[in-house]
Design an enzyme around this catalytic site. Structure first.
Site, mmCIF file in Angstrom:
data_model
loop_
_atom_site.group_PDB
_atom_site.id
_atom_site.type_symbol
_atom_site.label_atom_id
_atom_site.label_comp_id
_atom_site.label_asym_id
_atom_site.label_seq_id
_atom_site.Cartn_x
_atom_site.Cartn_y
_atom_site.Cartn_z
ATOM 1 C CB ALA A 1 11.647 5.483 -0.813
ATOM 2 C CG ASN B 1 9.488 14.206 -6.546
ATOM 3 O OD1 ASN B 1 8.254 14.177 -6.458
ATOM 4 N ND2 ASN B 1 10.259 13.275 -6.028
ATOM 5 C CG HIS C 1 4.376 17.329 -12.356
ATOM 6 N ND1 HIS C 1 3.850 16.594 -11.315
ATOM 7 C CD2 HIS C 1 3.651 16.968 -13.447
ATOM 8 C CE1 HIS C 1 2.867 15.825 -11.766
ATOM 9 N NE2 HIS C 1 2.729 16.027 -13.051
ATOM 10 C CG ASN D 1 3.746 4.499 -2.402
ATOM 11 O OD1 ASN D 1 4.558 5.429 -2.341
ATOM 12 N ND2 ASN D 1 2.443 4.705 -2.370
ATOM 13 C CG LEU D 2 4.990 4.688 4.049
ATOM 14 C CD1 LEU D 2 6.318 4.126 4.535
ATOM 15 C CD2 LEU D 2 4.806 6.101 4.583
HETATM 16 P P1 OAD Z 1 1.555 12.422 -2.888
HETATM 17 O O1 OAD Z 1 1.760 13.291 -1.704
HETATM 18 O O2 OAD Z 1 0.222 12.398 -3.502
HETATM 19 O O3 OAD Z 1 1.931 10.911 -2.531
HETATM 20 C C1 OAD Z 1 3.120 10.579 -1.872
HETATM 21 C C2 OAD Z 1 3.185 9.072 -1.745
HETATM 22 O O4 OAD Z 1 4.437 8.754 -1.163
HETATM 23 C C3 OAD Z 1 2.102 8.451 -0.874
HETATM 24 O O5 OAD Z 1 1.532 7.336 -1.542
HETATM 25 C C4 OAD Z 1 2.855 8.013 0.386
HETATM 26 O O6 OAD Z 1 2.330 6.814 0.947
HETATM 27 C C5 OAD Z 1 4.247 7.781 -0.158
HETATM 28 N N1 OAD Z 1 5.330 7.957 0.833
HETATM 29 C C6 OAD Z 1 5.413 8.818 1.877
HETATM 30 N N2 OAD Z 1 6.578 8.681 2.540
HETATM 31 C C7 OAD Z 1 7.262 7.700 1.890
HETATM 32 C C8 OAD Z 1 8.545 7.079 2.091
HETATM 33 N N3 OAD Z 1 9.351 7.426 3.092
HETATM 34 N N4 OAD Z 1 8.898 6.094 1.231
HETATM 35 C C9 OAD Z 1 8.090 5.708 0.215
HETATM 36 N N5 OAD Z 1 6.887 6.258 -0.013
HETATM 37 C C10 OAD Z 1 6.475 7.240 0.803
HETATM 38 O O7 OAD Z 1 2.705 12.838 -3.956
HETATM 39 P P2 OAD Z 1 2.779 12.523 -5.520
HETATM 40 O O8 OAD Z 1 2.124 11.245 -5.858
HETATM 41 O O9 OAD Z 1 4.182 12.732 -5.929
HETATM 42 O O10 OAD Z 1 1.871 17.988 -8.762
HETATM 43 O O11 OAD Z 1 1.919 13.718 -6.097
HETATM 44 C C11 OAD Z 1 1.770 13.860 -7.478
HETATM 45 C C12 OAD Z 1 1.603 15.312 -7.854
HETATM 46 O O12 OAD Z 1 0.551 15.886 -7.085
HETATM 47 C C13 OAD Z 1 2.795 16.190 -7.519
HETATM 48 O O13 OAD Z 1 3.804 16.148 -8.512
HETATM 49 C C14 OAD Z 1 2.188 17.556 -7.434
HETATM 50 C C15 OAD Z 1 0.960 17.212 -6.620
HETATM 51 O O14 OAD Z 1 -0.126 18.038 -6.762
HETATM 52 C C16 OAD Z 1 1.796 19.299 -9.057
HETATM 53 O O15 OAD Z 1 1.986 20.180 -8.238
HETATM 54 C C17 OAD Z 1 1.462 19.560 -10.504
#
Ligand code: OAD
Length: 229
Positions: free
Chosen positions: A216, A89, A106, A198-199
C-alpha cells in the site's frame, strides 16, 4: 465534481506495524474470533476480551501512519470533489495522517461504549471490565468495537455515499467480511469506477475493473498522484 469513496482494511496499516487478521501469523491465527470478537465471547470472559483490545490499543497508540495513509489525506486536501474514507480498521492512523472525513464502520479502539445506555466516551489506555459509564454510572463499559453478529456503524451514510460515488477504491482488505466486501457491487450498480489496491488479489477481485497489486505504501501514493494530476 467527482466523489470518491475509499474502503480501507488491515493491509493499509500493516506497514505501520499493526498486524492484519488473515495473513500468515495474523491476529486470527493467534486468537479465536469466537473468544475475542463476539458478544458471546465478551459475556463468557470479559477480562480476556478487554485485555485483547487493551493490547491492540497500546500498539495503535505507538503506531504512526505510513505513506498510504498520508496519500489518502493528501487526496482529501487537494481533490476538488468529495473524498470519504470508510475504514474497517479500529486504529486511528487515518486521523493521525490528517484525514477528516472518516467513518469507522467496525468501531474504534480509542472509544468506549456503555452496553446499557449506549453512551460513548474516550477509552482509557487500559479499560477494565465493569468500568462505570460516566453518563449512567452502570458498570457496563465495553470496547466500542463492532463484533461478529453486530451491525456495522453508519451503514445508511455509507450506502448513500456509495450510491453517489464516481470512484470506489478498496485498499488492503481481503474481501472476506460483509457487508464491506459487498460495497464494490453496490458502487458498480450505480456506475462508479472500481479499483482494488492490495498486496495480492482479494477474494472479490473479479468485481473490480482496475487493480494495483503491491505494498500500500507504494501503490496508494502512485494512484493518488494520478488522480490529482
Ligand atoms: P484481512 O487480514 O482479512 O486482509 C488484509 C489484506 O491486506 C489482505 O488481502 C492482504 O493481502 C493485504 N495486505 C497485507 N499487507 C499489505 C500491504 N503492505 N499493503 C497492501 N495490502 C496488504 O483484513 P481486513 O480485510 O481488513 O473485523 O479484515 C476485515 C475485517 O475482518 C476486520 O475489520 C475485522 C476482521 O475480522 C472485525 O473484527 C469485526
Amino acid at each position: 465534481m467527482s466523489k470518491i469513496v475509499i474502503l480501507t482494511g488491515a493491509g493499509i496499516s500493516a506497514e505501520s506495524g499493526l498486524g492484519t487478521f488473515r495473513d500468515e501469523g495474523g491476529l486470527w491465527a493467534q486468537h479465536r474470533i469466537e473468544d475475542v470478537a463476539t458478544p458471546e465471547g465478551f459475556a463468557r470472559n470479559p477480562n480476556l476480551v478487554v485485555d485483547f483490545y487493551n493490547a491492540r490499543r497500546a500498539q495503535a497508540a505507538e503506531a504512526s501512519p505510513n505513506a498510504a495513509h498520508d496519500a489518502l489525506a493528501r487526496l482529501e486536501r487537494h481533490h476538488k470533489g468529495e473524498v470519504l474514507i470508510v475504514t474497517q480498521n479500529v486504529d486511528d492512523l487515518h486521523e493521525k495522517a490528517g484525514s477528516q472525513n472518516v467513518v469507522h464502520m467496525h468501531g474504534a479502539l480509542n472509544s468506549a461504549l456503555c452496553a446499557r445506555c449506549e453512551n460513548r466516551w474516550p477509552a482509557p489506555l487500559r479499560m477494565a471490565p465493569g468500568d462505570a459509564c460516566p453518563s449512567c454510572a452502570a458498570p457496563s463499559a465495553r470496547p466500542d468495537i463492532v463484533w461478529f453478529g453486530e451491525i456495522p456503524y453508519q451503514m445508511e451514510r455509507i450506502e448513500a455515499a456509495l450510491s453517489r460515488a464516481n470512484i470506489f477504491a478498496a485498499v488492503g482488505t481481503s474481501g472476506n467480511v460483509y457487508p464491506a466486501a459487498g460495497f464494490v457491487q453496490l458502487a458498480r450498480m450505480t456506475g462508479a469506477r472500481t479499483v482494488e489496491l492490495n498486496l495480492e488479489p482479494s477474494v472479490t477481485v473479479s468485481d473490480f475493473e482496475e487493480t494495483h497489486f503491491g505494498k500500500a505504501s507504494e501503490t496508494v501514493p502512485k494512484w493518488v498522484d494520478n488522480l490529482l494530476r
